[in-house]
Design a protein around this motif. Sequence first.
Motif, mmCIF file in Angstrom:
data_model
loop_
_atom_site.group_PDB
_atom_site.id
_atom_site.type_symbol
_atom_site.label_atom_id
_atom_site.label_comp_id
_atom_site.label_asym_id
_atom_site.label_seq_id
_atom_site.Cartn_x
_atom_site.Cartn_y
_atom_site.Cartn_z
ATOM 1 N N ASN A 121 0.832 -1.209 0.000
ATOM 2 C CA ASN A 121 0.000 0.000 0.000
ATOM 3 C C ASN A 121 0.874 1.270 0.000
ATOM 4 O O ASN A 121 1.138 1.874 1.032
ATOM 5 C CB ASN A 121 -0.921 -0.058 1.244
ATOM 6 C CG ASN A 121 -1.755 1.190 1.413
ATOM 7 O OD1 ASN A 121 -1.903 1.689 2.521
ATOM 8 N ND2 ASN A 121 -2.293 1.719 0.334
ATOM 9 N N LYS A 122 1.313 1.655 -1.221
ATOM 10 C CA LYS A 122 2.258 2.771 -1.344
ATOM 11 C C LYS A 122 1.662 4.104 -0.927
ATOM 12 O O LYS A 122 2.371 5.008 -0.471
ATOM 13 C CB LYS A 122 2.801 2.836 -2.777
ATOM 14 C CG LYS A 122 1.764 3.120 -3.842
ATOM 15 C CD LYS A 122 2.338 2.900 -5.251
ATOM 16 C CE LYS A 122 2.173 1.473 -5.709
ATOM 17 N NZ LYS A 122 2.690 1.158 -7.018
ATOM 18 N N GLU A 123 0.319 4.262 -1.064
ATOM 19 C CA GLU A 123 -0.308 5.554 -0.740
ATOM 20 C C GLU A 123 -0.082 5.934 0.729
ATOM 21 O O GLU A 123 -0.008 7.119 1.061
ATOM 22 C CB GLU A 123 -1.817 5.519 -1.040
ATOM 23 C CG GLU A 123 -2.172 5.351 -2.524
ATOM 24 C CD GLU A 123 -2.362 3.892 -2.925
ATOM 25 O OE1 GLU A 123 -1.902 2.988 -2.179
ATOM 26 O OE2 GLU A 123 -2.962 3.644 -3.982
ATOM 27 N N ILE A 146 6.937 -4.602 -1.142
ATOM 28 C CA ILE A 146 6.283 -5.569 -2.041
ATOM 29 C C ILE A 146 6.154 -4.979 -3.440
ATOM 30 O O ILE A 146 6.225 -5.705 -4.435
ATOM 31 C CB ILE A 146 4.918 -5.997 -1.458
ATOM 32 C CG1 ILE A 146 5.142 -6.987 -0.310
ATOM 33 C CG2 ILE A 146 4.023 -6.616 -2.542
ATOM 34 C CD1 ILE A 146 3.889 -7.519 0.362
ATOM 35 N N ASP A 147 5.993 -3.670 -3.543
ATOM 36 C CA ASP A 147 5.937 -3.011 -4.847
ATOM 37 C C ASP A 147 7.138 -3.497 -5.664
ATOM 38 O O ASP A 147 8.270 -3.539 -5.155
ATOM 39 C CB ASP A 147 6.004 -1.483 -4.622
ATOM 40 C CG ASP A 147 5.334 -0.716 -5.739
ATOM 41 O OD1 ASP A 147 5.057 -1.308 -6.791
ATOM 42 O OD2 ASP A 147 5.089 0.502 -5.546
ATOM 43 N N SER A 148 6.906 -3.876 -6.935
ATOM 44 C CA SER A 148 7.944 -4.592 -7.688
ATOM 45 C C SER A 148 9.239 -3.788 -7.829
ATOM 46 O O SER A 148 10.333 -4.345 -7.711
ATOM 47 C CB SER A 148 7.417 -4.991 -9.062
ATOM 48 O OG SER A 148 7.092 -3.845 -9.815
ATOM 49 N N GLU A 149 9.103 -2.469 -8.061
ATOM 50 C CA GLU A 149 10.302 -1.645 -8.270
ATOM 51 C C GLU A 149 11.122 -1.554 -6.982
ATOM 52 O O GLU A 149 12.358 -1.594 -7.006
ATOM 53 C CB GLU A 149 9.919 -0.227 -8.709
ATOM 54 C CG GLU A 149 9.232 -0.127 -10.059
ATOM 55 C CD GLU A 149 7.780 -0.567 -10.045
ATOM 56 O OE1 GLU A 149 7.256 -0.911 -8.953
ATOM 57 O OE2 GLU A 149 7.160 -0.595 -11.118
ATOM 58 N N HIS A 150 10.416 -1.430 -5.864
ATOM 59 C CA HIS A 150 11.095 -1.245 -4.578
ATOM 60 C C HIS A 150 11.691 -2.556 -4.090
ATOM 61 O O HIS A 150 12.764 -2.573 -3.483
ATOM 62 C CB HIS A 150 10.126 -0.614 -3.578
ATOM 63 C CG HIS A 150 9.554 0.659 -4.145
ATOM 64 N ND1 HIS A 150 8.630 0.625 -5.161
ATOM 65 C CD2 HIS A 150 9.840 1.957 -3.912
ATOM 66 C CE1 HIS A 150 8.347 1.870 -5.515
ATOM 67 N NE2 HIS A 150 9.066 2.690 -4.771
ATOM 68 N N VAL A 213 0.950 8.669 -12.543
ATOM 69 C CA VAL A 213 0.887 8.949 -11.100
ATOM 70 C C VAL A 213 1.525 7.790 -10.337
ATOM 71 O O VAL A 213 2.224 7.989 -9.335
ATOM 72 C CB VAL A 213 -0.574 9.169 -10.631
ATOM 73 C CG1 VAL A 213 -0.685 9.064 -9.109
ATOM 74 C CG2 VAL A 213 -1.091 10.522 -11.093
ATOM 75 N N ASN A 214 1.307 6.570 -10.821
ATOM 76 C CA ASN A 214 1.884 5.423 -10.103
ATOM 77 C C ASN A 214 3.388 5.592 -9.931
ATOM 78 O O ASN A 214 3.923 5.389 -8.842
ATOM 79 C CB ASN A 214 1.569 4.115 -10.833
ATOM 80 C CG ASN A 214 2.076 2.902 -10.057
ATOM 81 O OD1 ASN A 214 1.859 2.802 -8.847
ATOM 82 N ND2 ASN A 214 2.773 2.002 -10.730
ATOM 83 N N LYS A 215 4.065 6.011 -11.028
ATOM 84 C CA LYS A 215 5.527 6.164 -10.896
ATOM 85 C C LYS A 215 5.860 7.311 -9.950
ATOM 86 O O LYS A 215 6.830 7.263 -9.204
ATOM 87 C CB LYS A 215 6.135 6.380 -12.278
ATOM 88 C CG LYS A 215 7.479 5.733 -12.507
ATOM 89 C CD LYS A 215 7.612 4.282 -12.067
ATOM 90 C CE LYS A 215 6.617 3.344 -12.670
ATOM 91 N NZ LYS A 215 6.778 1.944 -12.222
ATOM 92 N N LEU A 217 4.049 8.227 -7.331
ATOM 93 C CA LEU A 217 3.883 7.701 -5.966
ATOM 94 C C LEU A 217 5.098 6.838 -5.598
ATOM 95 O O LEU A 217 5.588 6.866 -4.463
ATOM 96 C CB LEU A 217 2.598 6.873 -5.862
ATOM 97 C CG LEU A 217 1.263 7.585 -6.131
ATOM 98 C CD1 LEU A 217 0.110 6.579 -6.105
ATOM 99 C CD2 LEU A 217 0.994 8.692 -5.114
ATOM 100 N N GLU A 218 5.582 6.082 -6.592
ATOM 101 C CA GLU A 218 6.713 5.177 -6.327
ATOM 102 C C GLU A 218 8.008 5.943 -6.056
ATOM 103 O O GLU A 218 8.857 5.490 -5.284
ATOM 104 C CB GLU A 218 6.876 4.201 -7.488
ATOM 105 C CG GLU A 218 5.711 3.221 -7.551
ATOM 106 C CD GLU A 218 5.832 2.189 -8.651
ATOM 107 O OE1 GLU A 218 6.698 2.344 -9.536
ATOM 108 O OE2 GLU A 218 5.051 1.217 -8.623
ATOM 109 N N VAL A 219 8.165 7.112 -6.701
ATOM 110 C CA VAL A 219 9.348 7.939 -6.439
ATOM 111 C C VAL A 219 9.328 8.373 -4.967
ATOM 112 O O VAL A 219 10.336 8.275 -4.249
ATOM 113 C CB VAL A 219 9.360 9.164 -7.392
ATOM 114 C CG1 VAL A 219 10.347 10.220 -6.922
ATOM 115 C CG2 VAL A 219 9.678 8.721 -8.823
HETATM 116 MN MN LIG Z 1 5.192 -0.813 -8.868
#
Ligand SMILES: [Mn+2]
Length: 381
Positions: A121-123, A146-150, A213-215, A217-219
């Motif tokens: 839950n990145k938010e 868990i987010d794939s990039e992280h 926006v997803n990217k 949020l991921e930044v």
């Molecule tokens: Mn991701």
Amino acid sequence: MKKIAILGSTGSIGTQTLDVVAMHPEQFQVEGLAAGSNIELLLEQVTKFNPKKVSVATKELADQLKPQLPAGTKIYYGDEGLIEVAAETDSEFVVTAVMGSMGLPSTLAAIEAGKTIGLANKETLVTAGHLVTALAKKKGIRLLPIDSEHSAIFQCLNGEDASSIRQITLTASGGSFRDLTREQLQHVTVEDALKHPNWSMGSKITIDSATMVNKGLEVIEAHWLFGLPYEQIGVLLHPESIIHSFVEFRDSSIIAQLGNPDMRVPIQYALTYPERWSSPSSRLSLAQVGKLNFKEMDFERFPCLRLAFECGKMGGTAPTVFNAANEIAVSRFLRRDISFLQIESIIEDVLSKHQVQSEPDLMVIQEADHWARQLATEWKQ
Ligand SMILES: [Mn+2]
Ligand SMILES: NC(=O)C1=CN([C@@H]2O[C@H](COP(=O)(O)OP(=O)(O)OC[C@H]3O[C@@H](n4cnc5c(N)ncnc54)[C@H](OP(=O)(O)O)[C@@H]3O)[C@@H](O)[C@H]2O)C=CC1
Ligand SMILES: CC(=O)[C@@H](O)[C@H](O)COP(=O)(O)O
């Protein structure tokens, strides 16, 4: 045997977490499951995994489900129910996989209760990264991505600290509309936006991927997870989603993590960390892939990514408002109340009216979140 609880068990990440659990039935015990309104699926999960506590979104849903539950399963509901499952079971590990900043109180409660967090839950981290990371540090709790990039960056770092890093780069697929011009974006539909080229995910994150926006949020998520300034976080367009992200170290070595797009891999890695277990994920053949493509990010084409960097650098309540305005804008787009490009208009407009507050406590964060939601809900062209 690892005891776990899953917040958002009926969603894309939740069901894939249970797939991983089902592959290793001797290794995991499910203590708690929290869902929203899909009580049919929750009941199936209860039958299969036998949790001691479950939670649903409302009292009405809880009343409906209660007579069908086994005697050993207690039921809760609402925000308090989510917190009960997050913090008040025998679990040692909590997977946070609800969608949106509604996950913040339960994540804080789980950390307060000493649980290791598998963070999808990145938010939550975007909304209140300083509070979540400070509490985790105080309690000595790990936030495992868990987010794939992280997860990719975490695997590439393999214990090396921030001082060894020159830059991390998050890869971005470009989402459903990556080959469309801004002119063409004026006429896209919800159905088209929901067709992600590489990943099968919940509808909100799929739209976030199309707006970039997803990217964004991921930044911000990466800033908090890895303790890096925004100047050391980059984004690169990579349409195949095979390289999940990479780290450039200060000696100019680059280490990347690769694999076919399958969330069960980062989910399992968080659950089994620091061990690696076998997985049913298909093996990647680079010979078959043959060629991978990369392109610089175009911030004119994807203005939401520029806004996310700006909000991240501003800090305080800016990321909170960016996230909350986006959550409402996406839900309005999914209801066909606004067009695709109006998602970014809403975020921009709400941000332009916001007076950023620095060092916000939880109450200030919640007020800013609420304020942004209200403005985004009332927004008209
Ligand atoms: Mn991701
Ligand atoms: N899907 C993916 O591959 C990835 C997702 N993430 C992140 O993981 C999070 C979850 O995403 P995803 O799984 O796609 O989302 P989904 O929309 O598929 O799932 C959301 C989950 O939250 C539950 N939920 C909704 N409302 C409530 C409520 N009031 N109380 C408790 N639970 C509730 C839903 O329950 P119900 O369905 O029963 O209503 C569902 O289980 C997001 O933050 C996303 O950004 C990160 C990386 C990849
Ligand atoms: C699977 C996952 O982690 C998603 O967040 C995914 O990264 C979306 O991909 P893009 O945002 O790059 O389209």
